[in-house]
Design a protein around this motif. Structure first.
Motif, short mmCIF file in Angstrom:
data_model
loop_
_atom_site.label_atom_id
_atom_site.label_comp_id
_atom_site.label_asym_id
_atom_site.label_seq_id
_atom_site.Cartn_x
_atom_site.Cartn_y
_atom_site.Cartn_z
N LYS A 144 0.72 -1.06 -0.23
CA LYS A 144 0.07 -0.11 -0.05
C LYS A 144 0.68 1.25 0.10
O LYS A 144 1.82 1.74 1.01
N ARG B 260 1.94 4.96 0.64
CA ARG B 260 1.72 6.17 2.11
C ARG B 260 1.94 7.32 1.34
O ARG B 260 2.59 7.67 0.27
N SER B 261 0.25 7.74 2.23
CA SER B 261 -0.03 8.98 1.14
C SER B 261 1.13 10.33 2.40
O SER B 261 2.15 9.51 2.88
N LYS C 151 0.97 12.65 4.03
CA LYS C 151 0.90 12.86 5.31
C LYS C 151 1.75 12.04 6.50
O LYS C 151 2.76 12.96 7.22
N GLU C 152 1.31 11.05 6.05
CA GLU C 152 2.25 10.26 6.46
C GLU C 152 3.59 10.19 6.23
O GLU C 152 5.07 9.50 7.80
N LYS C 153 3.85 10.40 5.12
CA LYS C 153 5.39 10.65 4.69
C LYS C 153 6.21 11.57 5.62
O LYS C 153 7.54 11.45 6.58
N ARG C 154 5.58 12.35 6.00
CA ARG C 154 6.13 14.11 7.02
C ARG C 154 6.39 13.94 8.37
O ARG C 154 7.08 13.89 8.79
N ALA C 155 5.13 13.15 8.59
CA ALA C 155 5.25 12.49 9.75
C ALA C 155 6.45 11.41 9.88
O ALA C 155 6.70 11.98 10.76
N ASP C 156 6.59 10.43 9.44
CA ASP C 156 7.86 9.73 9.94
C ASP C 156 8.93 10.23 9.26
O ASP C 156 10.13 10.60 10.62
#
Length: 43
Positions: free
Chosen positions: A13, A15-16, A18-23
């Motif tokens: 899947k 990743r969005s 938003k998820e990449k930035r959070a990581d």
């Protein structure tokens, strides 16, 4: 022989953004964190 179908790499899947930035923010915060250890004095 390996599977050469074009969708074989699409199983994971994506990743969005938003998820990449959070990581990315979590990694930079963990790197900048400095643990303060008090010096042990003579007793």
């Amino acid at each position: 022989m390996g599977d050469k179908s074009p969708k074989s790499h699409m199983t994971t899947k994506a990743r969005s953004l938003k998820e990449k930035r959070a990581d990315k923010h979590a990694k930079s915060a963990a790197k900048d964190h400095i643990e303060i250890i008090p010096p042990k004095g003579k007793r």
